[in-house]
Design an enzyme around this catalytic site. Structure first.
Site, PDB file in Angstrom:
ATOM      1  N   TYR A 124       0.735  -1.037   0.130  1.00 49.56           N
ATOM      2  CA  TYR A 124      -0.062   0.076   0.046  1.00 49.56           C
ATOM      3  C   TYR A 124       0.918   1.116  -0.138  1.00 49.56           C
ATOM      4  O   TYR A 124       0.342   2.562  -0.293  1.00 49.56           O
ATOM      5  CB  TYR A 124      -1.013  -0.096   1.253  1.00 49.56           C
ATOM      6  CG  TYR A 124      -2.273  -0.772   0.838  1.00 49.56           C
ATOM      7  CD1 TYR A 124      -3.033  -0.592   0.100  1.00 49.56           C
ATOM      8  CD2 TYR A 124      -2.600  -2.208   1.636  1.00 49.56           C
ATOM      9  CE1 TYR A 124      -4.037  -1.110  -0.356  1.00 49.56           C
ATOM     10  CE2 TYR A 124      -3.472  -2.755   1.386  1.00 49.56           C
ATOM     11  CZ  TYR A 124      -4.463  -2.366   0.306  1.00 49.56           C
ATOM     12  OH  TYR A 124      -5.548  -2.982   0.068  1.00 49.56           O
ATOM     13  N   GLU A 210      -4.044 -30.375   8.479  1.00 51.42           N
ATOM     14  CA  GLU A 210      -4.170 -29.636   7.318  1.00 51.42           C
ATOM     15  C   GLU A 210      -5.085 -28.474   7.078  1.00 51.42           C
ATOM     16  O   GLU A 210      -4.656 -27.411   6.957  1.00 51.42           O
ATOM     17  CB  GLU A 210      -4.140 -30.554   6.048  1.00 51.42           C
ATOM     18  CG  GLU A 210      -4.433 -29.648   4.789  1.00 51.42           C
ATOM     19  CD  GLU A 210      -4.848 -30.616   3.671  1.00 51.42           C
ATOM     20  OE1 GLU A 210      -5.248 -30.101   2.506  1.00 51.42           O
ATOM     21  OE2 GLU A 210      -4.762 -31.862   3.946  1.00 51.42           O
TER      22      GLU A 210
END
Length: 382
Positions: A124, A210
């Site tokens: 940004y 996971e």
């Protein structure tokens, strides 16, 4: 459980010589970071003084030829790797050259002032120049590799997406005490893993999960308490740097067994391999990120037949799945894992994949009540 898995581990504290040495090795003093950046800029100025177009030379981080596999380390970049040039006078690479100098300038100022910025902050700062967050992420990794300095020593932080829960407490860099044991709520993986200290745990093992949904289900079932004291971690898919750093720090500190619970599909296996052996793109930081002792606990492709999982709840391979599996089977670390190779062959023959959630077809709490306790009791890992 084998070796340490069967031991009654009674309270481990951070403080071993090995752990302290590891921590020292992964931190680069600010003076060295500044000097490394100054050397890059000096080369640019020397080229300009000679009326030559400045060039940045980078290692080819995506090239498997630049990587060697060592069972004790994982995938690591070779010393004299093939390189690519980012030229300031070439239309194709000039924008990348400019972006890298911009980020180097920002890093230099941050290190000088002892301030930090996230990758998002950097994007940004000049969205028109960078174009996308993905571009910034890749450039930061290129700079880290070029300077041979870990990203956290460049004063760049990344947003953490991973969670940790279970029998673990530690103190963050600012003195905040964190206790992961309380309740069924997970704690976000710290954004500065390097800064945490006073780690303490009675955990018998670490379980890497996971998927976030599976992680939350195990939390709800109080898995960390009912079976045995343990630590659970999830990277919520492909793990970010901080989650991988935390897994490595926990291994360095406690030296207890680490298991993975992933889907029985190529994507799940690759995620497990990233934790265990690392990735090609981050192979220059292998010594700080990989944990080669990790074991595959489940879901194994062979479990599907052994547990008589109904075929109608399995998912057929896509072309992408097939390509991913073919790629995995050619990886150098599969050759030294005969049991893994056999499981991948079972997956290839069936051309079907199974998510961990298929176990709910047997009973709603089969995963935490039957599957994991049996696997851990009877050494059902590879």
């Amino acid at each position: 459980m084998e070796e340490r898995g069967a031991e009654a581990l009674v309270g481990h504290e951070d403080g071993s010589e090995e752990t302290r040495a590891s921590a020292r090795g992964s931190h680069v003093p600010s003076s060295e970071v500044l000097e490394a950046i100054e050397n890059v800029i000096l080369d640019v100025l020397k080229s300009l003084a000679k009326n030559q177009a400045p060039v940045l030379t980078l290692a080819n981080r995506s090239d498997w030829r630049n990587v060697e596999f060592k069972d004790s380390v994982g995938l690591q970049m070779i010393p004299h790797s093939t390189t690519k040039q980012i030229r300031s006078d070439c239309p194709a690479t000039a924008p990348k050259f400019a972006m890298m100098l911009k980020i180097l300038s920002m890093i230099y100022k941050m290190v000088q002032s002892n301030s930090y910025a996230t990758k998002r902050d950097i994007y940004y700062s000049d969205t028109l120049l960078f174009g996308s967050q993905r571009v910034v992420d890749d450039l930061i990794n290129e700079i880290s590799c070029m300077l041979q300095i870990p990203r956290r020593s460049l004063h760049i932080l990344s947003t953490t997406k991973g969670f940790v829960a279970g029998n673990l407490s530690y103190t963050e860099e600012d003195g905040t005490k964190v206790n992961c044991t309380s309740g069924a709520t997970a704690v976000t993986v710290p954004s500065n893993v390097q800064g945490i200290k006073n780690l303490y745990s009675h955990a018998k093992f670490i379980l890497i999960v996971e998927k976030d949904a599976t992680f939350q289900r195990l939390l709800d079932d109080e898995f960390c308490i009912k079976l045995a004291p343990c630590i659970m971690i999830t990277g919520r898919g492909i793990p970010d740097l901080n989650t991988r750093l935390l897994v490595r720090k926990l291994w360095d500190t406690f030296q207890i067994p680490i298991f993975t619970l992933v889907d029985a599909d190529p994507h799940g296996v690759e995620i497990m391999c990233i934790y265990k052996y690392g990735s090609v793109s981050m192979s220059f930081e292998a010594h700080q990120l990989t944990v080669p002792c990790i074991k595959w606990l489940g879901l194994l492709p062979s479990d599907i037949k052994r547990l008589n999982i109904r075929e109608d709840i399995l998912i057929p391979f896509t072309k992408q799945d097939q390509n991913k599996l073919t790629s995995l089977q050619k990886r150098p670390y599969i050759a030294c894992q005969p049991a893994w190779k056999e499981e991948l062959e079972i997956m290839a023959a069936s051309k079907m994949k199974a998510e961990i959630q298929v176990l709910t077809s047997l009973s709603s709490d089969y995963l935490s009540r039957v599957y994991l306790p049996n696997k851990l009791q009877f050494c059902g890992w590879i």
